[in-house]
Structure formats: structure tokens, C-alpha cells
Design a protein around this motif. Structure first.
Motif, PDB file in Angstrom:
ATOM      1  N   ASP A  76       0.790  -1.268   0.101  1.00 44.81           N
ATOM      2  CA  ASP A  76       0.024   0.126   0.242  1.00 44.81           C
ATOM      3  C   ASP A  76       1.027   1.076   0.060  1.00 44.81           C
ATOM      4  O   ASP A  76       2.049   1.192   0.021  1.00 44.81           O
ATOM      5  CB  ASP A  76      -0.709   0.041   1.118  1.00 44.81           C
ATOM      6  CG  ASP A  76      -0.265  -0.121   2.556  1.00 44.81           C
ATOM      7  OD1 ASP A  76       0.726   0.660   2.765  1.00 44.81           O
ATOM      8  OD2 ASP A  76      -1.010  -0.630   3.631  1.00 44.81           O
ATOM      9  N   GLU A  77       0.050   2.395  -0.041  1.00 41.03           N
ATOM     10  CA  GLU A  77       0.884   3.613  -0.238  1.00 41.03           C
ATOM     11  C   GLU A  77       2.006   4.000   0.905  1.00 41.03           C
ATOM     12  O   GLU A  77       2.978   4.592   0.773  1.00 41.03           O
ATOM     13  CB  GLU A  77      -0.075   4.722  -0.144  1.00 41.03           C
ATOM     14  CG  GLU A  77      -0.816   5.101  -1.765  1.00 41.03           C
ATOM     15  CD  GLU A  77      -1.814   6.054  -1.946  1.00 41.03           C
ATOM     16  OE1 GLU A  77      -1.733   6.596  -0.725  1.00 41.03           O
ATOM     17  OE2 GLU A  77      -2.349   6.033  -2.730  1.00 41.03           O
ATOM     18  N   GLU A  78       1.579   3.346   2.256  1.00 39.14           N
ATOM     19  CA  GLU A  78       2.646   3.627   3.289  1.00 39.14           C
ATOM     20  C   GLU A  78       3.717   2.707   3.457  1.00 39.14           C
ATOM     21  O   GLU A  78       4.334   2.987   4.278  1.00 39.14           O
ATOM     22  CB  GLU A  78       1.592   3.640   4.376  1.00 39.14           C
ATOM     23  CG  GLU A  78       0.484   4.668   4.690  1.00 39.14           C
ATOM     24  CD  GLU A  78       0.909   5.799   4.345  1.00 39.14           C
ATOM     25  OE1 GLU A  78       1.872   6.365   4.911  1.00 39.14           O
ATOM     26  OE2 GLU A  78       0.237   6.668   3.684  1.00 39.14           O
ATOM     27  N   ASN A 101      11.111   7.485  -3.502  1.00 37.04           N
ATOM     28  CA  ASN A 101       9.874   7.791  -3.222  1.00 37.04           C
ATOM     29  C   ASN A 101       9.214   8.456  -4.505  1.00 37.04           C
ATOM     30  O   ASN A 101       9.002   9.807  -4.756  1.00 37.04           O
ATOM     31  CB  ASN A 101       9.368   8.822  -2.165  1.00 37.04           C
ATOM     32  CG  ASN A 101       7.836   8.785  -1.798  1.00 37.04           C
ATOM     33  OD1 ASN A 101       6.958   8.419  -2.399  1.00 37.04           O
ATOM     34  ND2 ASN A 101       7.535   9.917  -0.952  1.00 37.04           N
ATOM     35  N   ASP A 137       2.068   4.503  -9.060  1.00 37.23           N
ATOM     36  CA  ASP A 137       1.849   5.640  -8.040  1.00 37.23           C
ATOM     37  C   ASP A 137       3.344   5.808  -7.762  1.00 37.23           C
ATOM     38  O   ASP A 137       4.226   5.143  -7.999  1.00 37.23           O
ATOM     39  CB  ASP A 137       0.637   5.429  -7.397  1.00 37.23           C
ATOM     40  CG  ASP A 137      -0.525   5.291  -7.709  1.00 37.23           C
ATOM     41  OD1 ASP A 137      -0.905   5.949  -8.697  1.00 37.23           O
ATOM     42  OD2 ASP A 137      -1.321   4.641  -7.190  1.00 37.23           O
ATOM     43  N   ASN A 138       3.533   6.897  -6.501  1.00 35.18           N
ATOM     44  CA  ASN A 138       4.772   6.768  -6.013  1.00 35.18           C
ATOM     45  C   ASN A 138       4.910   5.514  -5.181  1.00 35.18           C
ATOM     46  O   ASN A 138       4.185   5.261  -4.356  1.00 35.18           O
ATOM     47  CB  ASN A 138       4.955   8.033  -5.196  1.00 35.18           C
ATOM     48  CG  ASN A 138       5.146   9.335  -5.871  1.00 35.18           C
ATOM     49  OD1 ASN A 138       4.848   9.510  -7.188  1.00 35.18           O
ATOM     50  ND2 ASN A 138       5.849  10.324  -4.982  1.00 35.18           N
ATOM     51  N   ILE A 139       5.830   4.856  -5.221  1.00 35.18           N
ATOM     52  CA  ILE A 139       6.159   3.939  -4.476  1.00 35.18           C
ATOM     53  C   ILE A 139       7.700   4.142  -3.721  1.00 35.18           C
ATOM     54  O   ILE A 139       8.483   4.924  -3.869  1.00 35.18           O
ATOM     55  CB  ILE A 139       6.351   2.681  -5.293  1.00 35.18           C
ATOM     56  CG1 ILE A 139       7.522   2.802  -6.455  1.00 35.18           C
ATOM     57  CG2 ILE A 139       5.095   2.174  -5.907  1.00 35.18           C
ATOM     58  CD1 ILE A 139       9.075   2.296  -5.993  1.00 35.18           C
ATOM     59  N   LYS A 140       7.603   3.459  -2.461  1.00 34.06           N
ATOM     60  CA  LYS A 140       8.819   3.630  -1.269  1.00 34.06           C
ATOM     61  C   LYS A 140       9.517   2.575  -1.508  1.00 34.06           C
ATOM     62  O   LYS A 140       9.092   1.399  -1.162  1.00 34.06           O
ATOM     63  CB  LYS A 140       8.201   3.952  -0.281  1.00 34.06           C
ATOM     64  CG  LYS A 140       7.231   5.398   0.042  1.00 34.06           C
ATOM     65  CD  LYS A 140       6.773   5.692   1.229  1.00 34.06           C
ATOM     66  CE  LYS A 140       6.030   6.614   1.187  1.00 34.06           C
ATOM     67  NZ  LYS A 140       5.239   6.976   2.483  1.00 34.06           N
TER      68      LYS A 140
END
Length: 213
Positions: free
Chosen positions: A74-76, A186, A206-209
Motif C-alpha cells: 500500500d502507499e505507506e 519515493n 503511483d509513488n512507491i517507496k
């Protein structure tokens, strides 16, 4: 002694029986034609498959009960670079009798027991880019520059070697960085897959970390 009426009635009944049998035979033959036979399938399988669409996911592999499964991030989530995977999976396929015709049979019921359909398309090019600067150890990559050399595919294969040896999408394509980042990533990534039939799959995350090593 049979009368003319009895003879006529018997003939009519016999003709009706013959007509019923003929109808049943034709019906059976028609139903058989709905099931692809083994003859046009070839010796190695019932068909080839063509991919019309794919999906791109980002995540990691986790071990459960002795097996590994892919878990979407997920995004976090911030993932370690050596377990941060981009997974491209076919979502729309259709089946053909051979590579050169357009006789599509969809998800038909096969009359034979195939080894499995083969890919009808080859990958001719894979390009990976990002619209932002990518900071890798000992390397800073400008925006939109090709990043393919910094990624592994399945079994730690380079993209160049993959295309030279087995350039097919079967179950999925799997990518991960082969170089640790200098700092946390990010940002989004874009994957473009070009096929030999002219089809192009253009996918952006999307932006991935991804954590620094």
C-alpha cells in the motif's frame, strides 16, 4: 392380410423413425463441432494465446507455510530494495489455433488434454523510466533516462538477456532493482512493453517507496 391403409401407416411410421435418427445424428455432429478437436491443435498443445492487456502491481514476497506469495504494497509501505518487486500480469488473453491466423476460440472447452497454450507474441523491447531523479549508490540517474540496466528480472536475469533468450509473457513478468538506492526512493516508475505484433503495454505506478540499503 395387410390393407393399403395399414401399409401406408407402417411406411409413415418407418419414415418418422428414420427422420428422428437423422436429426439426432446431425445434432450430435453439430455439438461435436463446438468442441475444438485435437487435430487442429498441433502435437504440442491446443493453442497459442495472445495477450490484450496487462496489470502492474508493486509489492513484496512473503513466506507462509513453506511457500512464497506476492503481497501488494500500500502507499505507506516502504520495502527493502532486494524484496521490492514490480509484477506485470496478463489480465486479458484470448486463444488462437496458431500464430498466424485470427481464429479466436476464447476460453473454449477442449476435447484434448493439452500440455498448455504457448505465447503467440514475443517481447521486442522493455523500457523502464521515472519522471524524477533516481539516486542509486554511486549513480544519479536523470529524469526519464532509461533505467532498464538497473533492474533484474526472474532468476536475477538482466532485461537484455531475458529478451535474447525467453522474451515471452507467460504467468507474469517480475522486476526488481539490482542496485541499492542511495536514499529512500519515493517516486513513480513507468514500464513500457513492446510486442512483436505491434501491441504496446504502457504502465505507470503511483509513488512507491523503497528503502535505502
Amino acid at each position: 392380410m395387410p390393407t393399403i391403409v395399414n401399409i401406408f401407416t407402417s411406411c409413415a411410421k418407418l419414415q418418422l423413425v428414420v427422420m428422428k435418427k437423422t436429426f439426432l445424428i446431425l445434432l450430435f455432429m453439430g455439438l461435436m463441432n463446438l468442441i475444438p478437436s485435437c487435430n487442429p491443435c498441433g502435437d504440442d498443445g491446443p493453442s497459442y494465446f495472445k495477450i490484450n492487456d496487462v496489470d502492474l502491481q508493486f509489492g513484496r514476497y512473503v513466506s507462509t507455510s513453506g511457500s512464497r506469495r506476492f503481497e501488494i504494497s500500500d502507499e505507506e509501505d516502504t520495502l527493502k530494495y532486494d524484496n521490492a518487486y514490480f509484477l506485470i500480469t496478463p489480465t486479458d488473453t484470448e486463444y488462437v489455433l496458431n500464430k498466424n491466423n485470427d481464429y479466436f476460440i476464447g476460453n473454449a472447452l477442449y476435447a484434448c488434454s493439452p500440455v498448455g497454450p504457448k505465447p503467440a507474441q514475443k517481447i521486442v523491447r522493455i523500457s523502464i523510466t521515472s519522471p524524477e531523479i533516481l539516486y542509486l549508490k554511486e549513480k544519479v540517474v536523470p529524469p526519464n533516462e532509461l533505467l532498464s540496466r538497473y533492474f533484474y528480472m526472474d532468476n536475477l536475469t538482466s532485461i537484455v538477456n531475458f529478451i535474447a533468450s525467453t522474451p515471452y509473457i507467460r504467468k507474469h513478468l517480475r522486476f526488481r532493482l539490482n542496485t541499492p538506492p542511495a536514499r529512500m526512493i519515493n517516486q513513480p516508475f513507468r514500464f513500457v512493453i513492446e510486442m512483436d505484433d505491434g501491441k504496446v503495454f504502457d504502465l505507470t505506478t503511483d509513488n512507491i517507496k523503497i528503502a535505502a540499503d
